[in-house]
Design an enzyme around this catalytic site. Structure first.
Site, PDB file in Angstrom:
ATOM      1  N   HIS A 164      44.766  22.386   2.501  1.00 28.97           N
ATOM      2  CA  HIS A 164      45.363  21.068   2.268  1.00 28.97           C
ATOM      3  C   HIS A 164      44.323  20.045   1.803  1.00 28.97           C
ATOM      4  O   HIS A 164      44.495  19.380   0.786  1.00 28.97           O
ATOM      5  CB  HIS A 164      45.998  20.539   3.570  1.00 28.97           C
ATOM      6  CG  HIS A 164      46.950  21.480   4.238  1.00 28.97           C
ATOM      7  ND1 HIS A 164      48.196  21.799   3.725  1.00 28.97           N
ATOM      8  CD2 HIS A 164      46.837  22.176   5.398  1.00 28.97           C
ATOM      9  CE1 HIS A 164      48.803  22.629   4.534  1.00 28.97           C
ATOM     10  NE2 HIS A 164      48.019  22.883   5.563  1.00 28.97           N
TER      11      HIS A 164
HETATM   12  O1  RIB Z   1      49.323  18.716   7.386  1.00 28.66           O
HETATM   13  C1  RIB Z   1      48.023  19.138   7.025  1.00 28.66           C
HETATM   14  C2  RIB Z   1      47.028  18.054   7.298  1.00 28.66           C
HETATM   15  O2  RIB Z   1      47.002  17.746   8.706  1.00 28.66           O
HETATM   16  C3  RIB Z   1      45.595  18.468   6.955  1.00 28.66           C
HETATM   17  O3  RIB Z   1      44.868  17.336   6.563  1.00 28.66           O
HETATM   18  C4  RIB Z   1      45.073  18.991   8.261  1.00 28.66           C
HETATM   19  O4  RIB Z   1      43.648  18.914   8.345  1.00 28.66           O
HETATM   20  C5  RIB Z   1      45.699  18.030   9.237  1.00 28.66           C
HETATM   21  O5  RIB Z   1      44.909  16.856   9.269  1.00 28.66           O
END
Ligand code: RIB
Ligand code: CA
Length: 311
Positions: A240
């Site tokens: 992500h």
């Molecule tokens: O939903 C994914 C996000 O939430 C990413 O940034 C992960 O590190 C958490 O912070």
């Protein structure tokens, strides 16, 4: 000329991978790291940011601890995914004896104000620090060249569904009130949400891990430990936060839809749900957001590998 970037993070395995990618990308100069409670408590996410930077020879990059809890809602971590230390149990010592004493949201403003229109802030955790910076320094949103956010789920692809609840992505769900403040500012905003980051074509699998194991650098070895932890428990390692950072490296990796974005701040089953009102007209107080609606996952993974394995 490298673009100055600040990262607001909640390390977190994928936040740490984004820090690795930032340090190995010549297009950007990582000038500031601020931390926020999210994947783990603030003490943990701050410790993890410092450990990663110092381990990779970046102890010169200032780190400031930000918000320990959302603006209004109680804190809720995600250690079930990231492990008891929120960093997959990596064996990386804590060397730095001090971090910045000044408030993270003030340092974020100073970062933007030092070169109006030229600098990029990438937020890969809950938006509490960003919202506070905007609330305390009302001129900050227009000073940033761009705010890139990892967050939200907009239903723009089959992957654009929630991961904290059926509707909401974790970062936005954690602090929907902060997201509301940011979404209703005039900051030039790019949002990289689960619509693209939950696409398996842009996540690391066992084959990618084997490729990473060929690396000899500290960055490669740390990435192996982080990715291995995720793959050994969750089948693959979602990227992500590195994907959000990649929007500052090569925008051609993505397709975007544009419009106003909204978020549910009610503390009910829709909390943190995000919507894109595609094609909405620009208004004087709100920028038109770019929301990622597609990604070339394999090309992104090749970019990550080339940065970490070469040079
Ligand atoms: O939903 C994914 C996000 O939430 C990413 O940034 C992960 O590190 C958490 O912070
Ligand atoms: Ca994160």
């Amino acid at each position: 000329m490298a673009v100055s970037v600040a990262l607001d993070v909640d390390p977190g395995i994928d936040d740490a991978l984004a820090l690795i990618l930032a340090l190995r990308s010549p297009e950007i100069r990582l000038a500031l790291v601020t931390t926020v409670a999210g994947n783990g408590p603030l003490v943990m996410t701050t410790r993890n940011a410092v450990r990663v930077l110092d381990h990779l020879g970046a102890a010169h990059i200032p780190v400031a601890a930000g918000a320990a809890a959302p603006l209004e809602k109680p804190f809720h971590g995600a250690l079930n995914y990231h492990g008891p230390d929120a960093l997959g149990g990596v064996d990386v010592p804590e060397r730095r004896t001090h971090i910045e004493a000044r408030a993270a949201h003030d340092l974020l403003f100073n970062f933007a104000a030092a070169a109006p229109g030229e600098r990029i802030l990438v937020a890969t955790g809950p938006l509490t620090n960003v919202a506070r910076a905007f609330q305390c320094h009302e001129e900050m949103p227009s000073m940033l060249r761009e705010l890139i956010i990892m967050g939200g789920a907009f239903g723009l692809t089959p992957f654009g569904k929630g991961n904290q609840t059926r509707y909401a992505e974790f970062n936005i769900w954690q602090d929907p009130d902060a997201a509301y403040t940011v979404f209703h500012s005039d900051v030039p905003m790019t949002i990289v949400g689960l619509d693209v980051t939950n696409d398996p074509s842009g996540a690391f699998d066992a084959t990618d891990l084997a490729r990473l194991r060929t690396g000899t650098s500290r960055e490669a070895k740390l990435a192996v430990t982080l990715v291995n932890y995720a793959i050994s428990r969750h089948e693959y390692c979602a990227l992500h936060d590195p994907l959000a950072l990649a929007a500052a490296l090569d925008r051609s990796l993505f397709e975007f839809a544009t419009g106003h974005v909204e978020v549910v701040t009610r503390d009910d089953e829709q909390r943190g749900r995000t919507f894109l009102h595609e094609g909405a007209p620009a208004t004087s107080d709100r920028c038109i957001a770019r929301v990622a609606s597609g990604v070339d996952g394999p090309r992104f993974k090749r970019l990550f590998m080339s940065r970490v394995l070469e040079g």
